[in-house]
Design a protein around this motif. Structure first.
Motif, mmCIF file in Angstrom:
data_model
loop_
_atom_site.group_PDB
_atom_site.id
_atom_site.type_symbol
_atom_site.label_atom_id
_atom_site.label_comp_id
_atom_site.label_asym_id
_atom_site.label_seq_id
_atom_site.Cartn_x
_atom_site.Cartn_y
_atom_site.Cartn_z
ATOM 1 N N LEU A 241 0.832 -1.198 0.000
ATOM 2 C CA LEU A 241 0.000 0.000 0.000
ATOM 3 C C LEU A 241 0.870 1.252 0.000
ATOM 4 C CD1 LEU A 241 -2.624 -1.055 2.701
ATOM 5 C CD2 LEU A 241 -2.813 -1.282 0.214
ATOM 6 N N THR A 242 0.245 2.379 -0.222
ATOM 7 C CA THR A 242 0.913 3.671 -0.138
ATOM 8 C C THR A 242 1.437 3.859 1.285
ATOM 9 O OG1 THR A 242 -0.590 4.544 -1.783
ATOM 10 C CG2 THR A 242 0.571 6.153 -0.430
ATOM 11 N N ALA A 243 2.673 4.267 1.426
ATOM 12 C CA ALA A 243 3.274 4.474 2.750
ATOM 13 C C ALA A 243 2.521 5.559 3.520
ATOM 14 C CB ALA A 243 4.739 4.868 2.596
ATOM 15 N N ALA A 244 2.688 5.522 4.828
ATOM 16 C CA ALA A 244 2.129 6.563 5.699
ATOM 17 C C ALA A 244 3.233 7.575 5.989
ATOM 18 C CB ALA A 244 1.616 5.952 6.997
ATOM 19 N N ARG A 245 2.850 8.822 6.081
ATOM 20 C CA ARG A 245 3.801 9.900 6.380
ATOM 21 C C ARG A 245 3.491 10.405 7.775
ATOM 22 N NH1 ARG A 245 3.733 15.699 4.231
ATOM 23 N NH2 ARG A 245 5.886 16.347 4.481
ATOM 24 N N LYS A 246 4.485 10.359 8.635
ATOM 25 C CA LYS A 246 4.310 10.750 10.027
ATOM 26 C C LYS A 246 5.321 11.852 10.340
ATOM 27 C CE LYS A 246 4.227 8.482 14.532
ATOM 28 N NZ LYS A 246 4.502 7.219 15.222
ATOM 29 N N ILE A 247 4.822 12.967 10.867
ATOM 30 C CA ILE A 247 5.707 14.075 11.221
ATOM 31 C C ILE A 247 5.602 14.322 12.711
ATOM 32 C CG2 ILE A 247 6.213 16.523 10.872
ATOM 33 C CD1 ILE A 247 5.042 16.185 8.040
ATOM 34 N N GLU A 248 6.747 14.317 13.375
ATOM 35 C CA GLU A 248 6.808 14.536 14.824
ATOM 36 C C GLU A 248 7.865 15.580 15.126
ATOM 37 O OE1 GLU A 248 7.763 10.670 16.365
ATOM 38 O OE2 GLU A 248 5.670 10.038 16.379
ATOM 39 N N ARG A 249 7.852 16.041 16.340
ATOM 40 C CA ARG A 249 8.889 16.964 16.811
ATOM 41 C C ARG A 249 9.737 16.243 17.847
ATOM 42 N NH1 ARG A 249 9.526 21.526 14.640
ATOM 43 N NH2 ARG A 249 7.789 22.689 13.819
ATOM 44 N N ARG B 40 11.728 19.150 13.490
ATOM 45 C CA ARG B 40 10.656 18.458 12.773
ATOM 46 C C ARG B 40 11.261 17.211 12.132
ATOM 47 N NH1 ARG B 40 9.015 18.976 7.403
ATOM 48 N NH2 ARG B 40 6.838 18.492 7.057
ATOM 49 N N VAL B 41 10.703 16.050 12.460
ATOM 50 C CA VAL B 41 11.219 14.786 11.943
ATOM 51 C C VAL B 41 10.115 14.092 11.159
ATOM 52 C CG1 VAL B 41 12.180 12.535 12.564
ATOM 53 C CG2 VAL B 41 12.775 14.551 13.915
ATOM 54 N N GLU B 42 10.424 13.766 9.917
ATOM 55 C CA GLU B 42 9.468 13.065 9.063
ATOM 56 C C GLU B 42 9.840 11.590 8.995
ATOM 57 O OE1 GLU B 42 7.751 13.851 4.686
ATOM 58 O OE2 GLU B 42 9.886 13.344 4.747
ATOM 59 N N GLN B 43 8.827 10.734 9.171
ATOM 60 C CA GLN B 43 9.041 9.306 9.006
ATOM 61 C C GLN B 43 8.127 8.821 7.881
ATOM 62 O OE1 GLN B 43 8.066 7.829 12.926
ATOM 63 N NE2 GLN B 43 10.226 7.613 13.424
ATOM 64 N N ILE B 44 8.656 7.989 7.038
ATOM 65 C CA ILE B 44 7.887 7.349 5.981
ATOM 66 C C ILE B 44 7.783 5.877 6.383
ATOM 67 C CG2 ILE B 44 7.752 6.808 3.527
ATOM 68 C CD1 ILE B 44 7.614 9.826 4.160
ATOM 69 N N LEU B 45 6.539 5.453 6.655
ATOM 70 C CA LEU B 45 6.315 4.108 7.175
ATOM 71 C C LEU B 45 5.616 3.251 6.116
ATOM 72 C CD1 LEU B 45 5.046 5.233 10.684
ATOM 73 C CD2 LEU B 45 7.351 4.531 10.052
#
Length: 185
Positions: A21-29, A34-39
């Protein structure tokens, strides 16, 4: 995207179907940054129609048929998931709102049911095998996310250019009216 399975894995006599499936994009601090995770995400099912139907495919636990139909998200390398009421430690977390497991009566399996942990362990084994067989699957999932985002941004840019063209035309009409008035006094 097609709903057909992309991959088939058989473990202990049970066929399981997967699709990326299309990955999920998660942005946290973290520490003010600002840290972006591609899951990466996959869908997993014991039936190729993705219905969670034991008549179309199942996993037997203590003599009873159970269907698996879940959307799973791969956790980052530095994270693990521990299932409720169990001991299954996994690098995956379920996005499925209710249990991704159903019994042969079509009822969702509750978290505290004995079969739940067996099904979770089996699902984890399938996902582990899937990662071994297809080590680049997360790149495919991320690429699908990036393509969706690119297409969304392209549509937005097209919309904004069209809006700008309309606004330029209106400004030109006002300029013509100004020009029609003659020189300023």
């Amino acid at each position: 995207m097609s709903i057909k399975p992309e991959f088939e894995i058989e473990i202990e006599g049970t066929k399981v179907y997967l699709r990326i499936l299309t990955a999920a994009r998660k942005i946290e601090r973290h520490d003010g940054q600002r840290v972006e995770q591609i899951l990466g995400r996959v869908q997993i099912s014991t039936d190729r129609d993705w219905e969670g139907n034991t008549d179309l495919g199942f996993r037997k636990v203590r003599g009873r048929k159970y269907a698996i139909e879940s959307t799973m998200q791969r956790l980052p390398e530095n994270q693990l998931s521990l299932r409720l009421h169990g001991s299954t430690i996994s690098r995956w977390t379920s996005e499925t709102y209710v249990s991704g497991y159903r019994n042969d009566k079509g009822q969702y399996v509750k978290y505290d049911a004995q079969a739940y942990d067996s099904l979770a362990e089996f699902e984890n084994d399938v996902l582990t095998q899937f990662e071994k067989d297809h080590p680049d699957w997360q790149t495919t999932s991320a690429r699908r996310l990036f393509e969706v985002e690119r297409d969304r941004q392209t549509r937005e840019a097209r919309r904004l250019r069209s809006e700008a063209d309309e606004t330029d035309a209106k400004a030109a009409e006002w300029q013509k009216r100004i020009d029609d008035l003659g020189p300023a006094a």
